[in-house]
Design a protein around this motif. Structure first.
Motif, PDB file in Angstrom:
ATOM      1  N   ALA A 101      56.933  -7.448  39.340  1.00  0.00           N
ATOM      2  CA  ALA A 101      57.984  -6.439  39.174  1.00  0.00           C
ATOM      3  C   ALA A 101      57.756  -5.653  37.895  1.00  0.00           C
ATOM      4  O   ALA A 101      57.342  -6.211  36.871  1.00  0.00           O
ATOM      5  N   ARG A 102      58.035  -4.359  37.956  1.00  0.00           N
ATOM      6  CA  ARG A 102      57.955  -3.546  36.736  1.00  0.00           C
ATOM      7  C   ARG A 102      58.976  -4.045  35.730  1.00  0.00           C
ATOM      8  O   ARG A 102      60.052  -4.530  36.090  1.00  0.00           O
ATOM      9  N   ASP A 103      58.650  -3.927  34.461  1.00  0.00           N
ATOM     10  CA  ASP A 103      59.553  -4.391  33.402  1.00  0.00           C
ATOM     11  C   ASP A 103      60.935  -3.741  33.515  1.00  0.00           C
ATOM     12  O   ASP A 103      61.950  -4.373  33.216  1.00  0.00           O
ATOM     13  N   SER A 104      60.969  -2.490  33.974  1.00  0.00           N
ATOM     14  CA  SER A 104      62.260  -1.799  34.095  1.00  0.00           C
ATOM     15  C   SER A 104      63.155  -2.470  35.135  1.00  0.00           C
ATOM     16  O   SER A 104      64.387  -2.440  35.022  1.00  0.00           O
ATOM     17  N   VAL A 105      62.561  -3.098  36.149  1.00  0.00           N
ATOM     18  CA  VAL A 105      63.342  -3.815  37.164  1.00  0.00           C
ATOM     19  C   VAL A 105      64.024  -5.026  36.528  1.00  0.00           C
ATOM     20  O   VAL A 105      65.206  -5.291  36.761  1.00  0.00           O
ATOM     21  N   LEU A 106      63.272  -5.754  35.712  1.00  0.00           N
ATOM     22  CA  LEU A 106      63.828  -6.938  35.071  1.00  0.00           C
ATOM     23  C   LEU A 106      64.916  -6.578  34.066  1.00  0.00           C
ATOM     24  O   LEU A 106      65.796  -7.388  33.778  1.00  0.00           O
ATOM     25  N   ALA A 148      66.343   2.683  37.101  1.00  0.00           N
ATOM     26  CA  ALA A 148      66.451   1.717  36.004  1.00  0.00           C
ATOM     27  C   ALA A 148      67.691   2.012  35.170  1.00  0.00           C
ATOM     28  O   ALA A 148      68.391   1.115  34.720  1.00  0.00           O
ATOM     29  N   GLN A 149      67.971   3.321  34.982  1.00  0.00           N
ATOM     30  CA  GLN A 149      69.152   3.689  34.223  1.00  0.00           C
ATOM     31  C   GLN A 149      70.417   3.360  35.009  1.00  0.00           C
ATOM     32  O   GLN A 149      71.397   2.843  34.474  1.00  0.00           O
ATOM     33  N   ALA A 150      70.370   3.639  36.317  1.00  0.00           N
ATOM     34  CA  ALA A 150      71.530   3.337  37.147  1.00  0.00           C
ATOM     35  C   ALA A 150      71.777   1.846  37.201  1.00  0.00           C
ATOM     36  O   ALA A 150      72.885   1.394  37.450  1.00  0.00           O
ATOM     37  N   GLY A 151      70.682   1.040  36.954  1.00  0.00           N
ATOM     38  CA  GLY A 151      70.770  -0.405  37.052  1.00  0.00           C
ATOM     39  C   GLY A 151      71.633  -1.034  35.992  1.00  0.00           C
ATOM     40  O   GLY A 151      71.826  -2.244  35.997  1.00  0.00           O
ATOM     41  N   ALA A 152      72.147  -0.256  35.041  1.00  0.00           N
ATOM     42  CA  ALA A 152      73.065  -0.819  34.058  1.00  0.00           C
ATOM     43  C   ALA A 152      74.289  -1.372  34.776  1.00  0.00           C
ATOM     44  O   ALA A 152      74.967  -2.259  34.304  1.00  0.00           O
ATOM     45  N   SER A 153      74.564  -0.831  35.985  1.00  0.00           N
ATOM     46  CA  SER A 153      75.613  -1.371  36.837  1.00  0.00           C
ATOM     47  C   SER A 153      74.998  -2.426  37.744  1.00  0.00           C
ATOM     48  O   SER A 153      73.831  -2.353  38.092  1.00  0.00           O
ATOM     49  N   ALA A 168      51.100   2.803  37.252  1.00  0.00           N
ATOM     50  CA  ALA A 168      51.367   4.246  37.214  1.00  0.00           C
ATOM     51  C   ALA A 168      52.860   4.552  37.284  1.00  0.00           C
ATOM     52  O   ALA A 168      53.266   5.715  37.210  1.00  0.00           O
ATOM     53  N   GLY A 169      53.703   3.509  37.431  1.00  0.00           N
ATOM     54  CA  GLY A 169      55.138   3.719  37.523  1.00  0.00           C
ATOM     55  C   GLY A 169      55.610   4.140  38.891  1.00  0.00           C
ATOM     56  O   GLY A 169      56.735   4.621  39.053  1.00  0.00           O
ATOM     57  N   ALA A 170      54.760   3.947  39.917  1.00  0.00           N
ATOM     58  CA  ALA A 170      55.087   4.414  41.264  1.00  0.00           C
ATOM     59  C   ALA A 170      55.630   3.326  42.175  1.00  0.00           C
ATOM     60  O   ALA A 170      56.050   3.626  43.295  1.00  0.00           O
ATOM     61  N   LEU A 171      55.617   2.078  41.751  1.00  0.00           N
ATOM     62  CA  LEU A 171      56.191   0.971  42.522  1.00  0.00           C
ATOM     63  C   LEU A 171      57.079   0.136  41.614  1.00  0.00           C
ATOM     64  O   LEU A 171      56.799   0.005  40.408  1.00  0.00           O
ATOM     65  N   ASP A 172      58.111  -0.456  42.210  1.00  0.00           N
ATOM     66  CA  ASP A 172      58.953  -1.409  41.498  1.00  0.00           C
ATOM     67  C   ASP A 172      58.496  -2.840  41.736  1.00  0.00           C
ATOM     68  O   ASP A 172      58.541  -3.674  40.833  1.00  0.00           O
TER      69      ASP A 172
END
Length: 336
Positions: A224-229, A29-34, A85-89
């Motif tokens: 999708a997890r919120d972090s994906v969006l 998710a952090q890398a996704g800033a790119s 649980a944060g284990a899937l996107d």
């Protein structure tokens, strides 16, 4: 290139096994800033067997510019538990698991796309030699069902159609594999399930006494997890993957069903002729294809959620619109 991770166990065990991946998903998710897709790894759920991975490989669409980790579950409900649980996107399921996963009012995911699909092999079956021939015959009987899934929903609707209430049966929640064992061992009189468990049940002599074919909408949801969006790169990868699956099925339906049926038959341990028939029937009823979020797709799930509230499976009514998002619509339209 795909990284393949296979897990098939009970819900709690699955989540525990996958928890180590949660930290990796968070770093993505952090890398996704790119917006660079090569920086992305998507952890994606599948139910039953590796259908999506197999069809992508068959259609030569598996060479994605991002990595995919596939994890196999017995049901969409377990996939949603893994997302929580944060284990899937990304999780794929019927309309039902997201309702229960969001029932606490604090979901960490959004439904972002719909995959239209067949509603075949969604049945209530009785064991070989049973005297039960229809749903009305279930009064007072022990009936297994896969809780919080399509099986739960269409069993309830079939009972209503037959003039029965949920309290008129001895309902027992079971996982697909456990339900098959209980049906064959005489522990239950009938079993409501779906997919490969129904295929296997028929191979073992079970007979259909009710079907969810005309009850279910055919809407299967991508959550999708919120972090994906929140990540441009992960969002683009998710849209691309969902679109690739639609294109892969179009490739299969372009005169290649019998070829793909060979792969299905081997994976599901059924005769080739049966796999060919099931694939032909499914794609003829409703070709597998993705579509974007719309008012009608949200309304369809709301109808299902209201039925579970009526059944008493939910403590209170759930507003499903609160966990849908159109944030993937533009990317998915372009990818399709």
């Amino acid at each position: 290139m795909f990284r393949r991770t296979i897990r098939a166990s009970a819900a709690v065990a699955v989540v525990v096994l996958l928890l180590p991946f949660a930290a990796a998903c968070g770093s993505q998710a952090q890398a996704g800033a790119s917006s660079d897709a090569s920086s992305v790894t998507l952890s994606v759920g599948a139910t039953g067997w590796k259908t999506e991975e197999a069809v992508l490989r068959f259609a030569h669409l598996d060479d994605t510019p991002y990595d995919v980790k596939w994890s196999v579950f017995q049901g969409g409900d377990q996939q949603l538990q893994a997302i929580r649980a944060g284990a899937l996107d990304l999780a794929s399921s019927s309309e039902i698991p997201p309702v229960f996963a969001a029932a606490d009012g604090h979901p960490n995911f959004k439904v972002v796309a719909v995959q239209r699909g067949a509603t075949l092999n969604q049945e209530v079956v009785a064991a070989k030699g049973s005297k039960i021939t229809d749903i009305a015959g279930l009064r007072g009987k022990r009936v297994g069902y896969v809780q919080n899934t399509t099986a739960h929903y269409f069993l309830y609707e079939l009972l209503k159609q037959a003039g029965l209430k949920w309290s008129d049966i001895d309902a027992t929640p079971l996982l697909p594999g456990d339900g098959l064992a209980a049906l064959n061992g005489g522990g239950i009189d009938a079993f409501a399930s779906y997919g490969t468990s129904i295929i296997t049940a028929h191979q073992q002599g079970a007979v259909t006494i009710g079907s969810g074919k005309d009850i279910l909408s055919g809407n299967f949801l991508w959550s999708a997890r919120d972090s994906v969006l929140g990540s441009p790169a992960q969002r683009a990868a998710a849209a691309d993957l969902i679109a690739r699956i639609t294109k892969a099925y179009a490739y299969v339906n372009d005169g290649r069903r019998n070829e793909f049926a060979q792969i299905v038959a081997k994976a599901t341990h059924q005769p080739l002729a049966q796999a060919e028939k099931d694939l032909r029937d499914a794609q003829s009823q409703r070709p597998t294809e993705a579509r974007t979020v719309g008012d009608d797709t949200i309304a369809s799930q709301q109808k299902v959620a209201d039925a579970f509230a009526e059944l008493g499976a939910l403590k209170e009514k759930v507003d499903v619109g609160s966990f849908w998002s159109r944030k993937l619509n533009t990317e998915l339209e372009k990818a399709l």
